[in-house]
Design a protein around this motif. Structure first.
Motif, PDB file in Angstrom:
ATOM      1  N   LEU A  34      55.780  -6.378 -56.316  1.00 42.28           N
ATOM      2  CA  LEU A  34      54.520  -5.670 -56.138  1.00 42.28           C
ATOM      3  C   LEU A  34      53.961  -5.909 -54.750  1.00 42.28           C
ATOM      4  N   TYR A  36      50.071  -6.023 -52.976  1.00 42.04           N
ATOM      5  CA  TYR A  36      48.630  -6.015 -53.134  1.00 42.04           C
ATOM      6  C   TYR A  36      48.009  -5.941 -51.746  1.00 42.04           C
ATOM      7  N   PRO A  44      42.117  -9.098 -53.980  1.00 39.30           N
ATOM      8  CA  PRO A  44      43.272  -8.220 -53.773  1.00 39.30           C
ATOM      9  C   PRO A  44      43.280  -7.079 -54.788  1.00 39.30           C
ATOM     10  N   PHE A  89      49.787  -8.483 -49.412  1.00 40.23           N
ATOM     11  CA  PHE A  89      50.526  -9.550 -50.079  1.00 40.23           C
ATOM     12  C   PHE A  89      51.685  -8.958 -50.864  1.00 40.23           C
ATOM     13  N   PHE A 103      52.869 -15.044 -55.219  1.00 49.93           N
ATOM     14  CA  PHE A 103      52.480 -14.285 -54.033  1.00 49.93           C
ATOM     15  C   PHE A 103      53.022 -14.914 -52.751  1.00 49.93           C
ATOM     16  N   GLY A 104      53.257 -14.053 -51.763  1.00 56.89           N
ATOM     17  CA  GLY A 104      53.538 -14.520 -50.418  1.00 56.89           C
ATOM     18  C   GLY A 104      52.247 -14.868 -49.698  1.00 56.89           C
ATOM     19  N   LYS A 105      52.378 -15.266 -48.426  1.00 57.24           N
ATOM     20  CA  LYS A 105      51.212 -15.691 -47.651  1.00 57.24           C
ATOM     21  C   LYS A 105      50.423 -14.527 -47.066  1.00 57.24           C
TER      22      LYS A 105
END
Lengths: 113, 113
Positions: A34, A36, A44, A89, A103-105
């Motif tokens: 996904l 965001y 988000p 994200f 989630f990534g950064k």
């Protein structure tokens, strides 16, 4: 150990051009991916997603591409608009059960008029 | 309101004090999540509630952190003996059935001095 990596903390693009945001993940068993979008002082919001059985999903100006062999996900925005300026994200759903998103950064996109 | 509501929006506290953060999910959403975002970092999962099941507490960073949820309604995240490293935006999200489509609140900005 990061399961989701967004290696570019920021990206600057001219209005009307294509924005490409990238994301790499570590586990080939991830089920769902996904993107965001987050504006300052807001939570988000869901933008677009793709299942692991697909390699492309399109929604208006937004397209997500999935390259499973490379464990790579990208978000294309075309044409980019100033209102697209936000933090994006990448997130993965580890399995099809009720597990939390990872989630990534994030990547801060600036679209310059 | 129709969205996820969090209060307070900002909280400044002294090191060693306890704080309580509140989340009102979207009515009817059975799943509720707490994440936090420290400066320059991604969204870090803390805890997840799903219906009447035992919560998934695997993301809580220490025993100073706890959370409760009343039925399928309000949730409170409590941080005891706050430390400076607890400073972050604490985000609450809820979802209905599709766990991947989380609806986030605007967050609580916690600053521990």
């Amino acid at each position: 150990d990061q399961q989701v990596k967004q290696n570019s903390p920021s990206l600057s693009v001219q209005e009307g051009r294509i924005s490409i945001l990238n994301c790499d993940y570590t586990n080939s068993m991830f089920d769902y991916f996904l993107w965001y979008k987050k504006y300052p002082a807001e939570g988000p919001t869901f933008l677009i997603s793709i299942s692991s059985i697909k390699d492309k999903n399109e929604d208006g100006r937004f397209t997500v591409f999935l390259n499973k062999s490379a464990k790579h996900l990208s978000l294309h925005i075309v044409p980019s608009q100033p209102g697209d300026s936000a933090v994006y994200f990448c997130a993965v759903l580890p399995d099809s059960g009720n597990t939390p998103l990872v989630f990534g950064k994030g990547t801060r996109l600036s679209v310059i008029a | 309101g129709a969205g996820v509501s969090q209060s307070p929006s900002n909280k400044v506290t002294e090191k060693g004090k306890d704080v309580e953060l509140r989340c009102d999910p979207i009515s009817g959403h059975t799943a509720l999540y707490w994440y936090r975002q420290r400066l320059g970092q991604g969204l870090e999962f803390l805890i997840y509630f799903q219906g009447n099941s035992a919560p998934d507490k695997s993301g809580l960073p220490s025993d100073r952190f706890s959370a409760e949820r009343t039925g399928e309604s309000v949730s409170t995240l409590t941080i005891q003996r706050t430390q400076q490293e607890d400073s972050a935006v604490y985000l609450c999200a809820s979802s209905l059935v599709e766990v991947q489509k989380l609806f986030f609140g605007s967050g609580t900005q916690l600053s521990v001095l």
